[in-house]
Design an enzyme around this catalytic site. Structure first.
Site, PDB file in Angstrom:
ATOM      1  N   GLU A   1       0.824  -1.212   0.000  1.00 55.70           N
ATOM      2  CA  GLU A   1       0.000   0.000   0.000  1.00 55.70           C
ATOM      3  C   GLU A   1       0.857   1.261   0.000  1.00 55.70           C
ATOM      4  OE1 GLU A   1      -3.237   0.400  -0.384  1.00 55.70           O
ATOM      5  OE2 GLU A   1      -3.640  -1.741  -0.468  1.00 55.70           O
TER       6      GLU A   1
ATOM      7  N   ASN B   1       1.061   3.856  -3.120  1.00 54.59           N
ATOM      8  CA  ASN B   1       0.734   5.273  -2.940  1.00 54.59           C
ATOM      9  C   ASN B   1       1.823   6.161  -3.535  1.00 54.59           C
ATOM     10  OD1 ASN B   1      -1.724   4.931  -1.696  1.00 54.59           O
ATOM     11  ND2 ASN B   1      -1.009   5.467   0.350  1.00 54.59           N
TER      12      ASN B   1
ATOM     13  N   ARG C   1      -9.391   3.859  -7.785  1.00 54.66           N
ATOM     14  CA  ARG C   1      -8.708   3.819  -6.490  1.00 54.66           C
ATOM     15  C   ARG C   1      -9.735   3.860  -5.370  1.00 54.66           C
ATOM     16  NH1 ARG C   1      -4.136   1.652  -7.159  1.00 54.66           N
ATOM     17  NH2 ARG C   1      -3.147   2.408  -9.023  1.00 54.66           N
TER      18      ARG C   1
END
Length: 146
Positions: free
Chosen positions: A50, A54, A106
């Site tokens: 994650e 990002n 997203r």
């Protein structure tokens, strides 16, 4: 609070999506020295995935940039992972669930996922100068079977 490190690694790579799996795997291999359970290892891999995703998607939306991961083994069986970029930075509201700058595909749940899988999450960001996400997870020592 500064803690003494028993071991550490530093990885640097370009913000290509192909490098996300490499980063996740490398941190998992490093964390293996703490003898985590498969569940703990899965949680760590998900959190790293994650954080790196990002940086790839949000820090450098229209160009390639540098991402650096630092992982340390701290006293007491604590794994610390820092993911750093030098991209556009993130607004404070980015930690709110469902907030995203990445479009409809997203979910905006990246920080929520990181917080749920790690014991501690710290985010530092400056507009136009990048972001550092630091996560900590204590790995419970397992009893040795005789």
């Amino acid at each position: 609070m500064k803690m003494k490190s028993d071991n550490y690694i530093t990885l640097e790579f370009l913000s290509r999506s192909a490098n996300e799996g490499f980063a996740r795997g490398a941190v998992a291999c490093f964390a293996a020295q703490l003898d985590p359970t498969l569940e703990e290892l899965g949680d760590i891999k998900t959190a790293v995935s994650e954080a790196v995703t990002n940086a790839i998607v949000h820090a450098y939306p229209d160009r390639l940039g540098k991402i650096v991961i630092k992982a340390r083994i701290l006293e007491g069986g604590i794994l610390e992972v820092s993911v750093r970029d030098w991209g556009q930075g993130i607004p404070d509201k980015a930690r709110q669930p469902l907030y995203t700058t990445g479009g409809e595909e997203r979910s905006g749940m990246g920080f929520t996922i990181m917080e749920s899988f790690m014991d501690q999450l710290t985010v530092r960001s400056q507009d136009g100068k990048g972001t550092r996400v630091t996560m900590r997870r204590r790995i419970q020592p397992r009893r040795q079977v005789r």
